[in-house]
Scaffold this active site. Structure first.
Site, PDB file in Angstrom:
ATOM      1  N   TYR A  15      -8.376-151.660  70.189  1.00 42.24           N
ATOM      2  CA  TYR A  15      -9.310-151.779  71.309  1.00 42.24           C
ATOM      3  C   TYR A  15     -10.505-152.668  70.987  1.00 42.24           C
ATOM      4  O   TYR A  15     -11.635-152.349  71.351  1.00 42.24           O
ATOM      5  CB  TYR A  15      -9.796-150.386  71.745  1.00 42.24           C
ATOM      6  CG  TYR A  15      -8.710-149.606  72.455  1.00 42.24           C
ATOM      7  CD1 TYR A  15      -8.599-149.670  73.838  1.00 42.24           C
ATOM      8  CD2 TYR A  15      -7.793-148.848  71.743  1.00 42.24           C
ATOM      9  CE1 TYR A  15      -7.596-148.978  74.500  1.00 42.24           C
ATOM     10  CE2 TYR A  15      -6.778-148.159  72.394  1.00 42.24           C
ATOM     11  CZ  TYR A  15      -6.690-148.231  73.774  1.00 42.24           C
ATOM     12  OH  TYR A  15      -5.703-147.560  74.416  1.00 42.24           O
ATOM     13  N   LYS A 263      -4.674-134.654  68.850  1.00 44.50           N
ATOM     14  CA  LYS A 263      -6.132-134.723  68.647  1.00 44.50           C
ATOM     15  C   LYS A 263      -6.745-133.543  67.875  1.00 44.50           C
ATOM     16  O   LYS A 263      -6.806-133.594  66.654  1.00 44.50           O
ATOM     17  CB  LYS A 263      -6.822-134.963  69.981  1.00 44.50           C
ATOM     18  CG  LYS A 263      -6.485-136.351  70.536  1.00 44.50           C
ATOM     19  CD  LYS A 263      -7.490-136.868  71.533  1.00 44.50           C
ATOM     20  CE  LYS A 263      -7.328-138.353  71.758  1.00 44.50           C
ATOM     21  NZ  LYS A 263      -6.606-138.731  72.970  1.00 44.50           N
TER      22      LYS A 263
END
Ligand SMILES: *Cc1c(COP(=O)(O)O)cnc(C)c1O
Length: 421
Positions: A15, A263
Site C-alpha cells: 500500500y 488479525k
C-alpha cells in the site's frame, strides 16, 4: 548505509505509492501500546498495527508461551498429523463462538481464511449436485487481497487492475430501515443461484469504519437463511473484542454458518487464519468419494508456534482485565465522540466498542489519495501517534492495554489537529 537507506534499496512495501514513497519509520522495539524507533522516540500504536494487536506489543506472557513451543515442536505437517496446540485452540475457540460452530479449519491469514470459507460454500453445493454458484456481498466490502477474497470485495482503486479477472459477485447496499424490503426482494430473485452471503458484521473496516445496525443485519441473515443461502461472517477484523463483545456475531441473534478469523487471533503476534463452520457444512464433505474432499492446505497449516501464540492470547483475552479494558476504551471513545461531534470540521463521528471513527469535512475531495490524508498522517506521526486515515476518515482502535494517559493524548492531538489543519 543506515536501516532506512538499506530498506529503500531492497524492499517493496504494501500500500505504498512508488513515486512519492516516504522513508519508512525504523521501529526497533515494542512495549504495551507503544512502539519505539532507533532514536528512542515513542509512537502510540493507535491502529494496533493494522488492527492485529490486542494485548500490546512483545507481550511477555505470549513471548514465553511461544518460546516454550519453539523448543518443543516448531512445526509438523497437518495432513495426517495433529498436535496439542491446534486441538486445544480449536476446542477453546469453538467453546466461545455461537454454538452452531463445530469444526475449525486452519490457514495462514485473513485472506486465506476467507478463501477457505468461499470454497467451503461453493463446494458444499457442488458436493450435493446443486448449481448454486453465485456469491452475495456488500458493495464496500473488504475481505482480503488474494484473488477470491478480492473478488468478493467491493470494486475499487485497489482492485481496478484486476477487475476483468475477478469472478462475478452480486453486490448489495448495506441494510437500513428504508431499503431492507428491496434487499430482501433482490435476494429472493437470485435465491436459486446464490451459494452464500459474505459480510463483515457490524463494521466494515477498510471501507472507512462504516458501521451498520445489528437489527438490519439480523433481518438480512434470517432472510438468507429462509432462502437457503449460506452465511459467512468475516470476523477477521471484528473478532476478539473489537466491537465491545467477544465477537461481532455476539450482537446478533442469527448465527452464521461459517466464521473467519485472523488479525487478533494470535494477539497480533504472528499470522494465523482460522475458518469455523457448522456440522451441516462439514457433513457435506464427509464421504467415501475423494472428489468431495476440500482440497485446500497451506504448507504452514496450523503451525504450532502460531497456535501457541493464539492460545496465550486466548488466556489473556479470557482474563477479567480484558473486558474491563474494552469497556474502559469504549466509554472514553464515547465521551470523546460527544465532545467533538459538533465541531465544524467534523462531518460525522461513529463508535462501536473500541473503534471510533470521524469523518473530516473536505468539500468535495474525499478520495483515498487525498492530500488531507497525508497531511493528517504525518501530523500525527510527528506527534508520536500512529494513525492511518482512510481518505478523510480518522479512526482509533488501540490495543486494549492502552493507558488512559495515552488515550487522552491521542484525543487531545486530534482536537489540536482540528484547529491547526
Ligand atoms: C484484514 C482483513 C482481511 C484480510 O486479512 P489479511 O490477514 O490481511 O489477509 C479479511 N477480512 C477483513 C474483514 C479484514 O479486515
Amino acid at each position: 548505509m543506515n536501516l532506512v537507506e538499506r530498506d529503500l534499496k531492497v524492499i517493496w512495501h504494501p500500500y505504498t505509492q512508488m513515486k512519492t514513497v516516504q522513508p519508512p519509520v525504523p521501529i526497533v522495539r515494542g512495549e504495551g501500546a507503544c512502539l519505539f524507533d532507533a532514536s528512542g522516540k515513542k509512537y502510540i500504536d493507535a491502529v494496533s498495527s493494522w488492527w492485529v494487536n490486542i494485548h500490546g506489543h512483545s507481550h511477555p506472557y505470549i513471548a514465553q508461551k511461544v518460546a516454550e513451543q519453539l523448543t518443543t515442536l516448531e512445526h509438523v505437517i497437518f495432513a495426517g498429523f495433529t498436535h496439542p496446540a491446534a486441538v486445544e485452540l480449536a476446542e477453546r475457540l469453538l467453546a466461545i463462538l455461537p454454538d452452531n460452530q463445530q469444526k475449525a479449519f486452519y490457514s495462514d491469514n485473513g485472506s486465506t481464511a476467507v478463501e477457505v470459507a468461499i470454497k467451503m460454500c461453493l463446494q458444499y453445493w457442488n458436493n450435493q449436485g446443486n448449481k448454486r454458484t453465485k456469491i452475495l456481498a456488500f458493495k464496500n466490502a473488504y475481505h482480503g487481497d488474494t484473488f477470491g477474497a478480492m473478488a468478493v470485495s467491493g470494486r475499487s482503486a485497489f482492485t481496478a487492475a484486476f477487475d476483468s479477472l475477478l469472478f462475478e459477485v452480486e453486490f448489495i447496499d448495506l441494510p437500513a430501515k428504508n431499503n431492507l424490503q428491496d434487499l430482501k426482494s433482490q435476494i429472493s430473485g437470485l435465491k436459486s443461484e446464490l451459494a452464500c452471503f459474505i459480510f463483515e458484521p457490524l463494521v466494515q473496516g477498510s471501507a472507512g469504519m462504516i458501521m451498520y445496525g445489528a437489527e438490519y443485519l439480523n433481518e438480512l441473515m434470517a432472510h438468507c437463511r429462509k432462502e437457503g443461502v449460506l452465511l459467512i461472517a468475516d470476523e477477521v477484523f471484528t473478532g476478539f473484542g473489537r466491537t465491545g463483545k467477544r465477537f461481532a456475531c455476539d450482537h446478533l441473534t442469527e448465527k452464521p454458518d461459517i466464521m473467519c478469523f485472523s488479525k487478533g487471533l494470535t494477539g497480533g503476534t504472528m499470522a494465523l487464519g482460522l475458518t469455523t463452520c457448522t456440522g451441516q457444512i462439514f457433513d457435506a464433505f464427509l464421504s467415501d468419494d475423494k472428489l468431495k474432499t476440500l482440497f485446500h492446505g497451506h504448507s504452514f497449516t496450523a503451525n504450532p508456534i502460531a497456535c501457541s501464540a493464539a492460545l496465550a492470547s486466548m488466556d489473556l483475552f479470557m482474563d477479567a482485565a480484558t473486558p474491563e479494558n474494552i469497556e474502559r476504551i469504549a466509554r472514553a471513545h464515547k465521551r470523546f465522540a460527544e465532545r467533538i461531534k459538533h465541531h465544524p470540521k467534523i462531518k460525522t463521528v461513529r463508535q462501536t466498542g473500541t473503534i471510533v471513527a470521524m469523518e473530516w469535512e473536505t468539500g468535495d475531495n474525499t478520495s483515498y489519495f487525498s492530500l488531507l490524508r497525508d497531511k493528517l498522517y504525518y501530523y500525527f506521526l510527528d506527534a508520536g501517534i500512529i494513525l492511518r486515515p482512510l481518505g478523510n476518515i480518522i479512526y482509533i482502535l488501540p490495543p486494549y492495554c492502552i493507558t488512559d494517559a495515552d488515550l487522552d493524548y491521542i484525543y487531545s492531538k486530534i482536537e489540536q489537529a482540528l484547529e491547526e489543519i
